[in-house]
Design an enzyme around this catalytic site. Sequence first.
Site, PDB file in Angstrom:
ATOM      1  N   TYR A   9       0.726  -0.994   0.187  1.00 16.04           N
ATOM      2  CA  TYR A   9       0.041   0.062   0.053  1.00 16.04           C
ATOM      3  C   TYR A   9       0.846   1.283   0.062  1.00 16.04           C
ATOM      4  O   TYR A   9       2.082   1.217   0.684  1.00 16.04           O
ATOM      5  CB  TYR A   9      -1.051   0.077   1.175  1.00 16.04           C
ATOM      6  CG  TYR A   9      -2.359  -0.283   0.964  1.00 16.04           C
ATOM      7  CD1 TYR A   9      -3.109   0.428   0.066  1.00 16.04           C
ATOM      8  CD2 TYR A   9      -2.860  -1.475   1.376  1.00 16.04           C
ATOM      9  CE1 TYR A   9      -4.295   0.358  -0.331  1.00 16.04           C
ATOM     10  CE2 TYR A   9      -4.435  -1.617   1.047  1.00 16.04           C
ATOM     11  CZ  TYR A   9      -5.094  -0.795   0.183  1.00 16.04           C
ATOM     12  OH  TYR A   9      -6.404  -0.956  -0.074  1.00 16.04           O
TER      13      TYR A   9
ATOM     14  N   GLU B 185      -0.530   4.676  -0.437  1.00  9.68           N
ATOM     15  CA  GLU B 185      -1.464   5.933  -0.545  1.00  9.68           C
ATOM     16  C   GLU B 185      -0.531   7.303  -0.173  1.00  9.68           C
ATOM     17  O   GLU B 185       0.316   7.333   0.575  1.00  9.68           O
ATOM     18  CB  GLU B 185      -2.762   5.867   0.366  1.00  9.68           C
ATOM     19  CG  GLU B 185      -3.868   4.939  -0.270  1.00  9.68           C
ATOM     20  CD  GLU B 185      -5.073   5.011   0.927  1.00  9.68           C
ATOM     21  OE1 GLU B 185      -4.866   5.764   1.979  1.00  9.68           O
ATOM     22  OE2 GLU B 185      -5.722   3.968   0.587  1.00  9.68           O
TER      23      GLU B 185
ATOM     24  N   ASP C 282      -6.652  13.872 -24.878  1.00 10.11           N
ATOM     25  CA  ASP C 282      -6.454  12.392 -24.629  1.00 10.11           C
ATOM     26  C   ASP C 282      -5.687  11.647 -25.580  1.00 10.11           C
ATOM     27  O   ASP C 282      -6.343  11.535 -26.694  1.00 10.11           O
ATOM     28  CB  ASP C 282      -7.958  11.920 -24.371  1.00 10.11           C
ATOM     29  CG  ASP C 282      -7.968  10.367 -23.895  1.00 10.11           C
ATOM     30  OD1 ASP C 282      -6.865   9.687 -24.196  1.00 10.11           O
ATOM     31  OD2 ASP C 282      -8.915   9.791 -23.695  1.00 10.11           O
TER      32      ASP C 282
ATOM     33  N   THR D 247      -3.582   6.243 -21.913  1.00  5.38           N
ATOM     34  CA  THR D 247      -3.356   5.000 -21.256  1.00  5.38           C
ATOM     35  C   THR D 247      -1.704   4.622 -21.800  1.00  5.38           C
ATOM     36  O   THR D 247      -1.406   5.197 -22.391  1.00  5.38           O
ATOM     37  CB  THR D 247      -4.040   3.955 -21.735  1.00  5.38           C
ATOM     38  OG1 THR D 247      -4.327   4.083 -23.222  1.00  5.38           O
ATOM     39  CG2 THR D 247      -5.712   3.964 -21.270  1.00  5.38           C
TER      40      THR D 247
ATOM     41  N   LYS E 229      -1.247   0.891 -25.121  1.00  2.00           N
ATOM     42  CA  LYS E 229      -1.824   0.959 -26.327  1.00  2.00           C
ATOM     43  C   LYS E 229      -0.373   1.071 -27.227  1.00  2.00           C
ATOM     44  O   LYS E 229       0.431   0.403 -27.103  1.00  2.00           O
ATOM     45  CB  LYS E 229      -2.552   2.018 -26.838  1.00  2.00           C
ATOM     46  CG  LYS E 229      -4.115   1.666 -26.127  1.00  2.00           C
ATOM     47  CD  LYS E 229      -5.250   2.627 -26.564  1.00  2.00           C
ATOM     48  CE  LYS E 229      -6.389   2.187 -25.851  1.00  2.00           C
ATOM     49  NZ  LYS E 229      -6.714   2.967 -24.587  1.00  2.00           N
TER      50      LYS E 229
ATOM     51  N   ARG F  22      -0.992  -2.272 -18.571  1.00  2.00           N
ATOM     52  CA  ARG F  22      -2.120  -1.721 -18.645  1.00  2.00           C
ATOM     53  C   ARG F  22      -2.384  -0.804 -17.536  1.00  2.00           C
ATOM     54  O   ARG F  22      -2.210  -0.809 -16.355  1.00  2.00           O
ATOM     55  CB  ARG F  22      -3.314  -2.757 -18.165  1.00  2.00           C
ATOM     56  CG  ARG F  22      -4.650  -2.453 -18.246  1.00  2.00           C
ATOM     57  CD  ARG F  22      -5.514  -3.667 -18.560  1.00  2.00           C
ATOM     58  NE  ARG F  22      -5.352  -4.223 -19.806  1.00  2.00           N
ATOM     59  CZ  ARG F  22      -5.959  -3.715 -20.973  1.00  2.00           C
ATOM     60  NH1 ARG F  22      -6.813  -2.811 -21.027  1.00  2.00           N
ATOM     61  NH2 ARG F  22      -5.648  -4.376 -22.148  1.00  2.00           N
TER      62      ARG F  22
HETATM   63  N1  DSN Z   1     -11.645   0.651 -25.238  1.00  2.00           N
HETATM   64  C1  DSN Z   1     -10.375   1.609 -25.757  1.00  2.00           C
HETATM   65  C2  DSN Z   1     -10.480   1.272 -27.048  1.00  2.00           C
HETATM   66  O1  DSN Z   1     -10.593   0.273 -27.364  1.00  2.00           O
HETATM   67  O2  DSN Z   1      -9.909   2.586 -27.827  1.00  2.00           O
HETATM   68  C3  DSN Z   1     -10.168   2.779 -25.181  1.00  2.00           C
HETATM   69  O3  DSN Z   1     -10.406   3.103 -23.746  1.00  2.00           O
END
Ligand code: DSN
Length: 412
Positions: free
Chosen positions: A58, A60, A203, A229, A232, A238
């Site tokens: 933990y 925090e 984003d 994120t 990708k 993730r």
């Molecule tokens: N669900 C994702 C995508 O496939 O683009 C984005 O969060």
Amino acid sequence: MSTVESHPSPLREQDTEVASWLQREDKRQRTTLTLIASENHCSAAVREACQSRITDKYAEGYPSRRYYGGCEVADGIEDLARQRAMQLFGATHANVQPHSGSTANLAALLALAGPNGRIVGMSLKAGGHLTHGYAKNHSGMLFDARQYGVDKDGRIDLDEVRDLVREHRPQVVIAGGSSYSRNIDYAAFAAIAHEFGARLMADIAHPAGLVAAGLVPSPIGHADVVTMTTHKTLRGPRGGMILANDEAHKAINSSVFPGHQGGPLMHQIAGKAVAFGEALRPEFRDYQRRVLDNSRHLAQVLSQNGLSIVSGGTDNHIVLVDLRGTDVTGADVEERALAAGLSVNKNAVPEDPRPPLITSGLRLGTAAVTTRGFGTAEIDQVAQIVLGLVRGEDPERYRSVVQDLCEAHPLP
Ligand code: DSN
């Protein structure tokens, strides 16, 4: 080929059910070509960091200001991840704690707009994300959201955005999307937002790796806050991340913790640190160049063979196919593709007349197959399979071609 079965496994000895599901996923990924634009294959080093003992800890708070003892290692890892992220994107502040892109977006929106604030983002149907103000997402419930679309050529119409911002007077304008394959003019978005007293949130979940490599425009210096994120095109574990300017970063940090989350997932943050270290190496830029070469080639071959591509092509890793001129739906092709060994996803196209579980589109992405080592020759083979599936050919006839490609290009 090395498989999970060849290593000693406490999990297999203790829990055969979970172990066998995970073995099945390992096999699925090895024997399937991932063309889902939001997926990639992270390195073995990233996976090792993510399964480390720090999952038990933990932490925090933030480095040197924690609410638990024994956080000296967590501090070191989080600081390293933050420093590498800032270096990678040329940013002055980074928060690596968001568990996902969705939590990053909601934390950022609450920090910048406050509950019941006003936001403007791209509609889901036009290529935006659920968290950009979609009515059934918390972003559409907690905020008074208005949405912009794309023009008849599939591109963002900045005049439409400006009109909407002038009328709605949001606290936050969101630039970015999940199935938008064109570069975004962040300077123009910032000019519109700032003209009307709003802040710009970019984003970059999808193109983050391409942005880091300097191959598509960066919102840094234009946007007040940048969310993403890490799994990708950035090819990490993730998770989510937020970059913020000097003015916004304190509000962002408070919004992530204690506003939105409790303990950060330190094992994922360790994985993020490893991935950012990989992305700082020259090879990462070469990889991203190949991602772009491959997506442009894929769009070109599909288009030359009669398929319609939304916006006529791509500037990033995404190729969005519009199936409205064919006899098939997105759901049809997704199902056939899986039978052939291609993992793809159906996706709405702008003005799609079909429901979201059917759709008239197919979203393809080249990040994961490029990680496997694909170049344009292999992309030609993939394109021919997609064309055959759209024409209605039996998916089984492609299964061995896909298996040969998978075996020739093993996962990292
Ligand atoms: N669900 C994702 C995508 O496939 O683009 C984005 O969060």
